[in-house]
Design an enzyme around this catalytic site. Sequence first.
Site, mmCIF file in Angstrom:
data_model
loop_
_atom_site.group_PDB
_atom_site.id
_atom_site.type_symbol
_atom_site.label_atom_id
_atom_site.label_comp_id
_atom_site.label_asym_id
_atom_site.label_seq_id
_atom_site.Cartn_x
_atom_site.Cartn_y
_atom_site.Cartn_z
ATOM 1 C CD GLN A 266 5.276 17.299 5.874
ATOM 2 O OE1 GLN A 266 4.262 16.658 6.083
ATOM 3 N NE2 GLN A 266 6.268 17.389 6.740
ATOM 4 C CD GLU B 187 12.052 0.342 10.640
ATOM 5 O OE1 GLU B 187 12.619 1.304 11.193
ATOM 6 O OE2 GLU B 187 12.455 -0.834 10.715
ATOM 7 C CB CYS C 137 12.611 8.585 9.318
ATOM 8 S SG CYS C 137 13.852 7.534 8.571
ATOM 9 C CB SER D 258 3.234 9.618 11.141
ATOM 10 O OG SER D 258 1.956 9.056 10.929
ATOM 11 C CE LYS E 209 -1.998 3.094 1.855
ATOM 12 N NZ LYS E 209 -1.790 4.499 1.403
ATOM 13 C CD GLU F 16 9.194 12.769 12.143
ATOM 14 O OE1 GLU F 16 8.061 12.300 12.303
ATOM 15 O OE2 GLU F 16 10.115 12.161 11.587
HETATM 16 P P1 NAD Z 1 1.830 8.575 7.402
HETATM 17 O O1 NAD Z 1 1.900 7.808 8.673
HETATM 18 O O2 NAD Z 1 0.841 9.652 7.279
HETATM 19 O O3 NAD Z 1 1.539 7.578 6.182
HETATM 20 C C1 NAD Z 1 2.353 6.453 5.919
HETATM 21 C C2 NAD Z 1 1.525 5.393 5.226
HETATM 22 O O4 NAD Z 1 0.550 4.908 6.129
HETATM 23 C C3 NAD Z 1 0.763 5.898 4.005
HETATM 24 O O5 NAD Z 1 0.778 4.896 3.010
HETATM 25 C C4 NAD Z 1 -0.648 6.094 4.548
HETATM 26 O O6 NAD Z 1 -1.642 5.994 3.568
HETATM 27 C C5 NAD Z 1 -0.740 4.943 5.539
HETATM 28 N N1 NAD Z 1 -1.722 5.119 6.614
HETATM 29 C C6 NAD Z 1 -2.081 6.276 7.216
HETATM 30 N N2 NAD Z 1 -3.020 6.017 8.167
HETATM 31 C C7 NAD Z 1 -3.233 4.676 8.167
HETATM 32 C C8 NAD Z 1 -4.080 3.794 8.921
HETATM 33 N N3 NAD Z 1 -4.890 4.251 9.863
HETATM 34 N N4 NAD Z 1 -4.019 2.475 8.653
HETATM 35 C C9 NAD Z 1 -3.199 1.998 7.709
HETATM 36 N N5 NAD Z 1 -2.397 2.776 6.946
HETATM 37 C C10 NAD Z 1 -2.401 4.099 7.177
HETATM 38 O O7 NAD Z 1 3.311 9.065 7.180
HETATM 39 P P2 NAD Z 1 3.882 9.956 6.017
HETATM 40 O O8 NAD Z 1 3.444 11.359 6.228
HETATM 41 O O9 NAD Z 1 3.611 9.314 4.697
HETATM 42 O O10 NAD Z 1 5.459 9.815 6.293
HETATM 43 C C11 NAD Z 1 6.127 10.592 7.209
HETATM 44 C C12 NAD Z 1 6.453 9.814 8.464
HETATM 45 O O11 NAD Z 1 7.157 8.612 8.149
HETATM 46 C C13 NAD Z 1 7.387 10.588 9.363
HETATM 47 O O12 NAD Z 1 6.964 10.499 10.694
HETATM 48 C C14 NAD Z 1 8.736 9.893 9.170
HETATM 49 O O13 NAD Z 1 9.641 10.059 10.204
HETATM 50 C C15 NAD Z 1 8.293 8.477 8.986
HETATM 51 N N6 NAD Z 1 9.351 7.681 8.331
HETATM 52 C C16 NAD Z 1 10.065 6.769 9.073
HETATM 53 C C17 NAD Z 1 11.110 6.032 8.497
HETATM 54 C C18 NAD Z 1 11.915 5.037 9.305
HETATM 55 O O14 NAD Z 1 12.665 4.258 8.707
HETATM 56 N N7 NAD Z 1 11.838 5.030 10.630
HETATM 57 C C19 NAD Z 1 11.403 6.230 7.142
HETATM 58 C C20 NAD Z 1 10.674 7.171 6.420
HETATM 59 C C21 NAD Z 1 9.641 7.887 7.023
#
Ligand code: NAD
Length: 484
Positions: free
Chosen positions: A336, A255, A289, A234, A180, A386
């Site tokens: 953002q 992650e 991240c 997130s 996804k 963050e």
């Molecule tokens: P997000 O959590 O908004 O979305 C990430 C994914 O989760 C998307 O595909 C989204 O559609 C899906 N999603 C959202 N709500 C969901 C739910 N209730 N159930 C299932 N899926 C759901 O994050 P983002 O804005 O896309 O990315 C930014 C975040 O990702 C930041 O916090 C960043 O630090 C983190 N990140 C972490 C790493 C790591 O390796 N630790 C790497 C990259 C990004």
Amino acid sequence: MSHYLKHFIDGAEAEAADGGRMPLLNPVDEREYATAARGTAEDIDRAVAAAHVQLTTGEWSKLSGAQRARLLSQLADFVERDTDLLADMDANAIGRSPMEPRMMDVPNAVANLRAAAGWANQLEGRTIPTSGYMGVPTLSYTVREPIGVVGAIVPWNSPLMITCWKLAALLAAGCTVVVKPAEETPQSALHLAALCKEAGFPDGVVNVVTGYGETVGRALCEHPDVAKISFTGSPEAGRAIQRSAGPLFKRVALELGGKSPQIVFDDASFEEALRGCALGLFVNQGQVCAAGSRILVQRGIAQRFASALAEAASMVNVGNPRQPGVQMGPVAKKQQFERVNRYIQRGLEEGAELLAGGVSSPDQGWFVKPTIFANATNSMAIAREEIFGPVGTVIPFDTEEEAIALANDSEYGLAATIWTQDLTRAHRVAAKVKVGAVGVNCWSPLDANLPWGGLKSSGIGREGGLAGAQAYTEEKVVTVLLPS
Ligand code: NAD
């Protein structure tokens, strides 16, 4: 007419069950450049069914580790062949300079696929000596079996690379997957699925369903035939995912985000630390991240370091990343843009000293000025939360103990960087910072053989290396009675 991206299910393109679409917007001019299928729970059902067949009775379920390794190697070659195309897809979707994914994300993705090809044939079990069973000797051994169908949920900031971290390891382990992608960045995941088909993976092993997190992401987490959710994103979504996956006791790897410290001691090479901190703040518009957004600097050099960092920030050329000389594009989306500006405003209100950048006005495109705050404290929101944008917060410290205490005084625990010429001190501090990864005189070293993941609100589990592939297996023990 704009380009229409469909799901990839059971080896073929597919529309959403209800025909729905969602728009993809260009962060540079906010115009729609494509639409993608807006998936439904029904689409997830179809994709999981296809993955389940391949896991249990299909051609994939019969392949040896060596055969899976060959397919992964072939896939790595195709991803490498399509480097420019894949880098362009990811860069265009989030307004990033294509040079960055070309140099960093795609080579890292290829390296992960190649490393996983090596692990596919090495997921060994153990023989374990025991005291026997009711006085009769026994032989006990373990085997590693694929965990099942995996739901891989991916964010938008480094879409191809993060998808490949998950795909490489789970395919090495013999699992099948429904990916996804983030709603903003489905394109590279869909191309990757097509490359899997070209490489010879049986239809149904790798499926991609596009759509929103609250609908398709949630349906994936709640599906009874999905054994594990591997999520990057997130902490807020991570919590929701744990709740959705909890009732069925699904395995969950998370992650999540970070607020990673860069600890600069006064004996560090000033120039190298400066370059490393600027990289850790500004690469991918700070949407990383592991962004080193909390810059802890020993007091004697703190003012000079903050000023030099502010100068570096002011020199970054922000604009359309497709134009020559531009170093930084817009942030990925409107939310953002608003989020980053909200934090900059908050920093001003909390009394941090603004040395570069500041709140950006909402012209066309989501452009944010690289921003540096100095003389901040670790209790300010800009030091605790963050931001996920090009904003750095410089906090002075006096002693090594204070630096460690500040570094650990965070809800997050993803990564830390230590800048010093004193290697004894570097090892001492590395042992005491509560994070998943420490860089000494280098920011965020990523390698396919190294584990990656965090503590506390930065997540659960590790990706990468042998342990990353093992995380997609269950260890089964077999005990055989050996009467004499
Ligand atoms: P997000 O959590 O908004 O979305 C990430 C994914 O989760 C998307 O595909 C989204 O559609 C899906 N999603 C959202 N709500 C969901 C739910 N209730 N159930 C299932 N899926 C759901 O994050 P983002 O804005 O896309 O990315 C930014 C975040 O990702 C930041 O916090 C960043 O630090 C983190 N990140 C972490 C790493 C790591 O390796 N630790 C790497 C990259 C990004």
